[in-house]
Design a protein around this motif. Structure first.
Motif, short mmCIF file in Angstrom:
data_model
loop_
_atom_site.label_atom_id
_atom_site.label_comp_id
_atom_site.label_asym_id
_atom_site.label_seq_id
_atom_site.Cartn_x
_atom_site.Cartn_y
_atom_site.Cartn_z
N GLN A 35 129.73 22.90 -107.83
CA GLN A 35 128.84 21.75 -107.80
C GLN A 35 128.14 21.57 -109.16
O GLN A 35 126.95 21.28 -109.24
CB GLN A 35 127.80 21.86 -106.68
CG GLN A 35 128.37 21.97 -105.29
CD GLN A 35 127.30 22.01 -104.23
OE1 GLN A 35 126.27 21.36 -104.34
NE2 GLN A 35 127.54 22.79 -103.19
N ALA A 37 126.64 20.27 -112.49
CA ALA A 37 126.07 18.99 -112.91
C ALA A 37 126.94 18.35 -113.98
O ALA A 37 127.40 19.04 -114.89
CB ALA A 37 124.66 19.21 -113.46
N ARG A 142 123.39 16.64 -109.44
CA ARG A 142 124.72 16.07 -109.27
C ARG A 142 124.74 14.55 -109.46
O ARG A 142 125.80 13.96 -109.62
CB ARG A 142 125.27 16.41 -107.88
CG ARG A 142 125.42 17.90 -107.65
CD ARG A 142 125.74 18.20 -106.21
NE ARG A 142 124.57 17.92 -105.37
CZ ARG A 142 124.49 18.16 -104.07
NH1 ARG A 142 125.52 18.69 -103.43
NH2 ARG A 142 123.40 17.88 -103.39
#
Length: 165
Positions: A35, A37, A142
């Motif tokens: 996940q 960024a 995100r």
């Protein structure tokens, strides 16, 4: 002094972070493994972080070489010892682009809220009882909405280190 950066953060309700927590390394180096960024959000976060009042940027006193850290000018480092990494004036750092997470020191109630609402997790040294529970990993944002939340948490870390929280 810029008005936006020097003001004490206003109270806000931290919403729960959507989705599952990312996978992280439970040991040092404490890193986010999925996940990640997007780089453009990491850079926007860094741009904001490096513009905080009375901050100089540089290498971290505790993290990997690619980590970018925030160090508060000693004359403005009025927060408690638990607001800093060790004996330094470093209060937050952003990991390299392959990670995108950051470590920040927050007042204990804020740090507990971050963990409870899945925006981050305690540092392994906190879990071992070696350092106060003020040090958390904040997961990398995100999307733009998450960027705003993480930015507000960094502002709270800055206020903590500055003695305003």
């Amino acid at each position: 002094m810029s008005t936006q950066e020097s003001e004490m953060p206003v109270p806000f309700e931290l919403d729960e972070r959507p989705g599952p927590r990312p996978i992280t390394n439970p040991e040092i180096p404490h890193q986010q493994l999925d996940q990640i960024a997007p780089v453009e959000l990491q850079e926007e976060l860094w741009r904001r972080m490096s513009g905080l009042d009375h901050v100089r940027t540089g290498a971290s006193v505790v993290s990997l070489p690619e980590t970018r850290a925030l160090h508060l000018d000693p004359a403005h480092a009025s927060g408690p010892q638990a607001a800093f990494f060790g004996d330094s004036t470093e209060f937050a750092h952003l990991h390299g682009v392959l990670d995108g997470s950051l470590h920040a020191l927050l007042p204990q109630p804020d740090a507990a809220d971050v963990v409870a609402k899945r925006w981050g997790e305690p540092h392994p040294a906190v879990l071992e009882g070696r350092i106060p529970p003020t040090l958390v990993m904040l997961y990398g944002p995100r999307d733009e909405r998450e960027l705003e939340t993480v930015w507000e948490l960094v502002r709270r870390s800055h206020a903590f280190a500055s003695g305003l929280r």
